[in-house]
Write a protein that holds these residues in place. Structure first.
Motif, mmCIF file in Angstrom:
data_model
loop_
_atom_site.group_PDB
_atom_site.id
_atom_site.type_symbol
_atom_site.label_atom_id
_atom_site.label_comp_id
_atom_site.label_asym_id
_atom_site.label_seq_id
_atom_site.Cartn_x
_atom_site.Cartn_y
_atom_site.Cartn_z
ATOM 1 N N ALA A 121 -51.092 -21.636 -115.174
ATOM 2 C CA ALA A 121 -50.200 -20.506 -114.925
ATOM 3 C C ALA A 121 -50.949 -19.267 -114.464
ATOM 4 O O ALA A 121 -50.351 -18.390 -113.831
ATOM 5 N N ASP A 122 -52.236 -19.174 -114.751
ATOM 6 C CA ASP A 122 -52.984 -17.966 -114.403
ATOM 7 C C ASP A 122 -53.713 -18.068 -113.065
ATOM 8 O O ASP A 122 -54.495 -17.178 -112.720
ATOM 9 N N LEU A 123 -53.468 -19.121 -112.291
ATOM 10 C CA LEU A 123 -54.115 -19.225 -110.984
ATOM 11 C C LEU A 123 -53.517 -18.205 -110.026
ATOM 12 O O LEU A 123 -52.294 -18.063 -109.930
ATOM 13 N N THR A 124 -54.373 -17.537 -109.286
ATOM 14 C CA THR A 124 -53.913 -16.572 -108.294
ATOM 15 C C THR A 124 -53.644 -17.278 -106.966
ATOM 16 O O THR A 124 -54.021 -18.438 -106.763
ATOM 17 N N GLY A 125 -53.018 -16.569 -106.049
ATOM 18 C CA GLY A 125 -52.779 -17.123 -104.729
ATOM 19 C C GLY A 125 -54.065 -17.475 -104.018
ATOM 20 O O GLY A 125 -54.158 -18.528 -103.364
ATOM 21 N N ASP A 126 -55.073 -16.624 -104.133
ATOM 22 C CA ASP A 126 -56.361 -16.901 -103.493
ATOM 23 C C ASP A 126 -57.012 -18.148 -104.097
ATOM 24 O O ASP A 126 -57.621 -18.949 -103.377
ATOM 25 N N GLN A 127 -56.895 -18.309 -105.397
ATOM 26 C CA GLN A 127 -57.470 -19.487 -106.045
ATOM 27 C C GLN A 127 -56.746 -20.753 -105.616
ATOM 28 O O GLN A 127 -57.370 -21.805 -105.435
ATOM 29 N N ASP A 164 -55.852 -26.384 -119.874
ATOM 30 C CA ASP A 164 -55.503 -25.026 -120.289
ATOM 31 C C ASP A 164 -54.346 -24.523 -119.422
ATOM 32 O O ASP A 164 -54.484 -23.603 -118.626
ATOM 33 N N TYR A 165 -53.167 -25.138 -119.603
ATOM 34 C CA TYR A 165 -52.048 -24.946 -118.686
ATOM 35 C C TYR A 165 -51.610 -23.492 -118.538
ATOM 36 O O TYR A 165 -51.192 -23.075 -117.462
ATOM 37 N N LEU A 166 -51.672 -22.745 -119.595
ATOM 38 C CA LEU A 166 -51.186 -21.367 -119.555
ATOM 39 C C LEU A 166 -52.312 -20.349 -119.485
ATOM 40 O O LEU A 166 -52.072 -19.140 -119.538
ATOM 41 N N GLY A 167 -53.549 -20.831 -119.374
ATOM 42 C CA GLY A 167 -54.687 -19.927 -119.260
ATOM 43 C C GLY A 167 -54.947 -19.113 -120.510
ATOM 44 O O GLY A 167 -55.407 -17.960 -120.429
ATOM 45 N N ALA A 170 -46.449 -22.080 -114.588
ATOM 46 C CA ALA A 170 -47.222 -23.331 -114.537
ATOM 47 C C ALA A 170 -46.513 -24.368 -113.681
ATOM 48 O O ALA A 170 -47.135 -25.066 -112.870
ATOM 49 N N GLY A 171 -45.190 -24.464 -113.837
ATOM 50 C CA GLY A 171 -44.434 -25.402 -113.019
ATOM 51 C C GLY A 171 -44.443 -25.032 -111.553
ATOM 52 O O GLY A 171 -44.538 -25.904 -110.676
ATOM 53 N N GLU A 172 -44.360 -23.753 -111.250
ATOM 54 C CA GLU A 172 -44.397 -23.294 -109.860
ATOM 55 C C GLU A 172 -45.725 -23.651 -109.204
ATOM 56 O O GLU A 172 -45.766 -24.103 -108.051
ATOM 57 N N VAL A 173 -46.818 -23.442 -109.924
ATOM 58 C CA VAL A 173 -48.143 -23.760 -109.377
ATOM 59 C C VAL A 173 -48.252 -25.253 -109.106
ATOM 60 O O VAL A 173 -48.791 -25.681 -108.075
ATOM 61 N N ALA A 174 -47.751 -26.082 -110.020
ATOM 62 C CA ALA A 174 -47.813 -27.529 -109.835
ATOM 63 C C ALA A 174 -47.052 -27.955 -108.588
ATOM 64 O O ALA A 174 -47.542 -28.759 -107.779
#
Length: 402
Positions: free
Chosen positions: A380-386, A62-65, A309-313
């Motif tokens: 893409a929907d992951l937060t910094g804390d996650q 679910d790449y984009l949440g 999504a790319g930034e998180v990866a």
């Protein structure tokens, strides 16, 4: 009943013999196969998740949440209410609705292709193209790292298949050079195991030098690569070209279910008339079509989701490698982290799960190179804390890498 008064056996039934196999022995070989899987550490099991699963999910696609986005779930529910729970038949009988037609038109336009055809899964889409665009005598050149659905499509095509070394355009060029008839080059855009991208411009050049068609499975590129998530073909400048066909899934970045083929209108018309996984399969459920269409429109309004999504990866990769783990630099939203053995990968994934984090675990035979991995989804929907929690859990539970 006395033996001499037993009813006679049917004429076509042989009487039992003392030397015959015992009843139920036909599947005794399964016990041996299971034991071999156990010794190799390759036993798999289903793990149903509850609706309110408490785990932080870096295992799904679910790449984009969007799978739980209110617009997407509302559209899916509304489609089910309007069109029914199922498609009721194959697309050519009763399984095509106006909703399917709208999804095909908007998906083709978004990705930059002339036409699209929606099927019940990405797997079915790959089988459809690989079998309908080939025949005995066709040469198929398939990347060694391709997804199982492309591999199975090659096997079912009855064409001659040559497996090219992974991401090697010169090897593809060499395979095509020795063939004078129809040819099809088959590749993932982003390989699902390591998350690395195929050299699409070089592959297209190799195809054009020998009059071959190019089939690209963009399952892991749609929604992540290209301008606003329009996919790897758009990013490579190949979307809409007359000799290029793409397949996509609706179950990853679009958060729904199903698959589609994108390409020239004459290719789509040919598939409608010849592709067995389209003709003989029940159409995609209206709820899935409605959810996918809503997700597609949402991505069009919010192109920043693809960039995120790319930034998180990249952040996952940087922090895990900084911690001493071996991870492949991601080209899209898949981050692959090497494990020392299949058994260690299973334990690592289980320890992550115990700590509240769901991760993918890839082992042979799912990986062509025999190397076991954890596979992480950069959403893409992951937060910094996650992100902090995920990285901390993976590092803390990592097995010795010697």
């Amino acid at each position: 009943m006395p033996q001499d008064s037993a009813p006679p056996l049917p004429r076509d039934t042989a009487p039992p013999t003392a030397a015959g196999p015992a009843p139920g022995s036909a599947f005794d070989w399964l016990d041996t196969a299971r034991s071999e899987r156990q010794r190799a550490g390759l036993v798999r099991a289903l793990r149903p998740r509850p609706a309110d699963c408490p785990l932080l999910d870096l295992a799904g696609n679910d790449y984009l949440g969007l799978s739980r986005h209110p617009e997407v779930t509302h559209a899916a529910a509304e489609a089910a209410q309007l069109w029914g729970a199922g498609a009721t038949g194959s697309r050519l009988v009763s399984g095509s609705t106006e909703l399917h037609a709208r999804l095909e038109a908007e998906l083709a336009a978004f990705c930059g292709f002339e036409a699209a055809l929606v099927l019940s899964s990405g797997y079915a889409a790959n089988l459809a193209v690989a079998t309908a665009l080939t025949a005995p005598g066709t040469l198929v050149v398939s990347d060694a790292g391709n997804h199982a659905s492309l591999i199975d499509g090659c096997r079912l095509s009855r064409a001659r298949t040559e497996v090219a070394p992974h991401a090697d355009p010169e090897a593809v060029r060499g395979a095509l050079a020795g063939h004078s008839g129809r040819a099809l080059v088959v590749t993932d855009s982003v390989f699902s195991v390591d998350g690395d991208a195929a050299p699409l411009p070089a592959l297209a050049a190799a195809c054009r030098a020998h009059g071959a068609a190019l089939l690209v499975d963009d399952a892991h590129g749609l929604g992540v690569l290209g301008d606003g998530g329009r996919g790897a073909l758009a990013a490579a400048g190949l979307a809409g070209d007359a000799d290029v066909v793409a397949t996509v899934t609706l179950s990853k970045s679009l958060g729904s279910q199903g698959g589609a083929v994108l390409g020239p209108a004459r290719v789509i018309e040919h598939l409608v008339n010849t592709a067995r996984t389209f003709i003989f399969d029940t159409g995609l459920a209206p709820a899935a079509a409605g959810g996918a269409l809503a997700a597609l429109r949402l991505i069009g309004r919010e192109p920043e989701r693809a960039a995120r999504a790319g930034e998180v990866a990249r952040e996952l990769h940087h922090r895990l490698t900084e911690a001493g783990l071996t991870a492949v630099r991601p080209d899209a939203a898949v981050v692959s982290v090497r494990a020392p053995s299949p058994e260690a990968a299973v334990r690592w994934a289980a320890d992550c799960r115990t700590a509240g984090l769901a991760v993918g675990c890839f082992r042979p035979p799912s990986v062509p190179d025999g190397i076991s991995r954890l596979r992480l989804t950069a959403r893409a929907d992951l937060t910094g804390d996650q992100l902090d929690r995920a990285v901390g859990t993976i590092v803390a539970t990592a097995p010795p890498m010697s």
